[in-house]
Scaffold this active site. Sequence first.
Site, short mmCIF file in Angstrom:
data_model
loop_
_atom_site.label_atom_id
_atom_site.label_comp_id
_atom_site.label_asym_id
_atom_site.label_seq_id
_atom_site.Cartn_x
_atom_site.Cartn_y
_atom_site.Cartn_z
CE LYS A 84 -37.79 45.92 0.51
NZ LYS A 84 -36.83 46.78 -0.17
NE ARG A 137 -40.68 52.05 -1.50
CZ ARG A 137 -41.24 50.84 -1.43
NH1 ARG A 137 -40.81 49.96 -0.54
NH2 ARG A 137 -42.23 50.51 -2.24
C1 YH5 Z 1 -36.62 49.81 -1.76
O1 YH5 Z 1 -36.03 49.14 -0.92
N1 YH5 Z 1 -38.59 48.28 -2.28
S1 YH5 Z 1 -40.85 47.27 -3.45
C2 YH5 Z 1 -41.06 42.29 -0.13
C3 YH5 Z 1 -41.65 42.34 1.11
C4 YH5 Z 1 -41.99 43.55 1.68
C5 YH5 Z 1 -41.76 44.70 0.99
C6 YH5 Z 1 -41.46 40.00 1.48
N2 YH5 Z 1 -39.47 49.58 -3.83
C7 YH5 Z 1 -37.81 49.39 -2.40
O2 YH5 Z 1 -41.22 47.00 -0.48
N3 YH5 Z 1 -37.85 51.39 -3.73
C8 YH5 Z 1 -39.58 48.42 -3.16
O3 YH5 Z 1 -41.96 41.23 1.87
C9 YH5 Z 1 -38.39 50.20 -3.36
N4 YH5 Z 1 -36.11 51.00 -2.17
C10 YH5 Z 1 -36.71 51.77 -3.12
N5 YH5 Z 1 -36.16 52.93 -3.45
C11 YH5 Z 1 -40.45 45.86 -2.40
C12 YH5 Z 1 -40.99 45.95 -1.02
C13 YH5 Z 1 -41.19 44.67 -0.28
C14 YH5 Z 1 -40.84 43.46 -0.84
#
Ligand code: YH5
Length: 274
Positions: free
Chosen positions: A221, A255
Amino acid sequence: MIFNCGKFQLNLNRPHVMGIVNVTPDSFSDGGKFAQTNLAVEHALKLVEEGADILDVGGESTRPNAVPVSLQEELDRVIPVIEVLVKQINIPLSIDTYKSQVMQAAIAAGASIVNDIRALQESDALSIVAASDAGVCLMHMQGTPQSMQINPQYTDVVSEVKAFLQQRLEVCEAADIARDRILLDPGFGFGKTRAHNIALIQHLASFSSLGQPLLVGLSRKSVLGQVTGHDVDARLYASVAASVISAMVGAKILRVHDVKATVEALKVVVAIQQ
Ligand code: YH5
């Protein structure tokens, strides 16, 4: 701490790894629906081999500014993947969605967990989960994926996120979703600045007072990009560090995109926690 989800009963005495399976054209080249399903299934099976305890299947990107997909498109992406995977693996499948129709179809196809960034606030989501035996992850988000990173504001991010999760927990209990089916998640990156995310990590241990297992999603993230200066494809070490730190202060489910590295790092946490 026991987490019940569908036919599975997870003993969360050790940290568990939830592997991310994105079924989106930007992660899997656009060779049509059949090819997209096969690539996602192939990736999912690799994550299982690497030691994933749970797989989280998602068909709509919820990154900041992502374009929403239609209900039909989301169903077409995730349901075939779940149908194939339930026959091939024996770990819980989670559906990453806030749409109640996708929850319903995914549960019917064999998903055991509903992972909802909207914490069952969309209409019918609560009753669909209540009528099933699926587990659920309630996540905090300020705003919507389209708007959440414009100007996130809190007086006290830790107590506000905690109060929201407490309130959604009570709503679930009132709807007859037993506590042993519920995970809570502060929602890193969902309507939070770098300072908000850091404050939440600093106070993560205090979320244990809610009495539920905590799920943490920090993998790749932006906050890790802000800390390291690296683009999303070079955040592996920072992501592993974030999972280790989270597990050390009590997170039960991590996750992550990078299952192999996380599983190995968490073995060190387990050895120390013994
Ligand atoms: C979460 O924290 N996150 S989708 C931006 C990124 C990298 C990854 C800029 N679904 C979560 O993974 N469900 C997502 O780089 C989730 N908790 C739960 N429960 C976003 C994501 C991501 C966004």
